[in-house]
Design an enzyme around this catalytic site. Sequence first.
Site, PDB file in Angstrom:
ATOM      1  CD  GLU A   1      64.253  39.083  18.244  1.00 48.69           C
ATOM      2  OE1 GLU A   1      64.540  39.583  17.185  1.00 48.69           O
ATOM      3  OE2 GLU A   1      63.201  39.218  18.579  1.00 48.69           O
TER       4      GLU A   1
ATOM      5  CE1 TYR B   1      56.780  37.664  19.008  1.00 50.90           C
ATOM      6  CE2 TYR B   1      56.850  39.855  17.983  1.00 50.90           C
ATOM      7  CZ  TYR B   1      57.542  38.881  18.627  1.00 50.90           C
ATOM      8  OH  TYR B   1      58.747  39.131  19.266  1.00 50.90           O
TER       9      TYR B   1
ATOM     10  CD1 TRP C   1      58.730  39.514  14.585  1.00 57.20           C
ATOM     11  CD2 TRP C   1      60.746  38.584  14.871  1.00 57.20           C
ATOM     12  NE1 TRP C   1      58.569  38.609  15.577  1.00 57.20           N
ATOM     13  CE2 TRP C   1      59.753  38.072  15.660  1.00 57.20           C
ATOM     14  CE3 TRP C   1      61.950  38.283  14.647  1.00 57.20           C
ATOM     15  CZ2 TRP C   1      60.256  36.769  16.596  1.00 57.20           C
ATOM     16  CZ3 TRP C   1      62.391  37.084  15.545  1.00 57.20           C
ATOM     17  CH2 TRP C   1      61.569  36.595  16.578  1.00 57.20           C
TER      18      TRP C   1
END
Length: 185
Positions: free
Chosen positions: A41, A19, A49
Amino acid sequence: MTKIIRCAWCTQDPLYKHYHDHEWGKPVYEEHQLFEMLCLEGQQAGLSWITVLKKREAYRQHFFNLAIEDIARITNEELLKKQQDPELIRHLAKLTSIRDNAQAWLKLKSDVYDVSDWLWSFTKHITMQQNKIDAQNIPSYTIQSEQLASALKQKGFKFVGKTTCYAFMQACGMVNDHEVKCTFR
């Protein structure tokens, strides 16, 4: 061979490294990708995350492989069924926000036509360069993310606070917050 240096927040998890190296901070203009990232998000609120990243494929199966118009038509009953899947974050308000955000997105699109252009207008259509030495100097929000959050809330979006919007802006390349020493800057 050149040593790869990543931002300090990037762990050794292969998913996280991928990522960081291939997505985070790269400019995104495609509507569906922007919508997905804004919603993901929002799913992160109160979580790490990496938790969301590990569940992203399940979110894609349930939501983001669909057209935004189809997501907007998901019923409350369908959301309750989705809430039972342990591969998703089973917070009903967060799941509902994806459907609500799809509805808000379509309304915004009818008002401004190009949502990508509208979102990028908050950074004057450029990637803001932060030039931070390390992650500890990176803010959790900026004036631009506050403005974006306020505008999105006025348009009916959910789970779009100033910190969430800043994370969205970082993820979509509206802000370059790769540390100065990072190979991927």
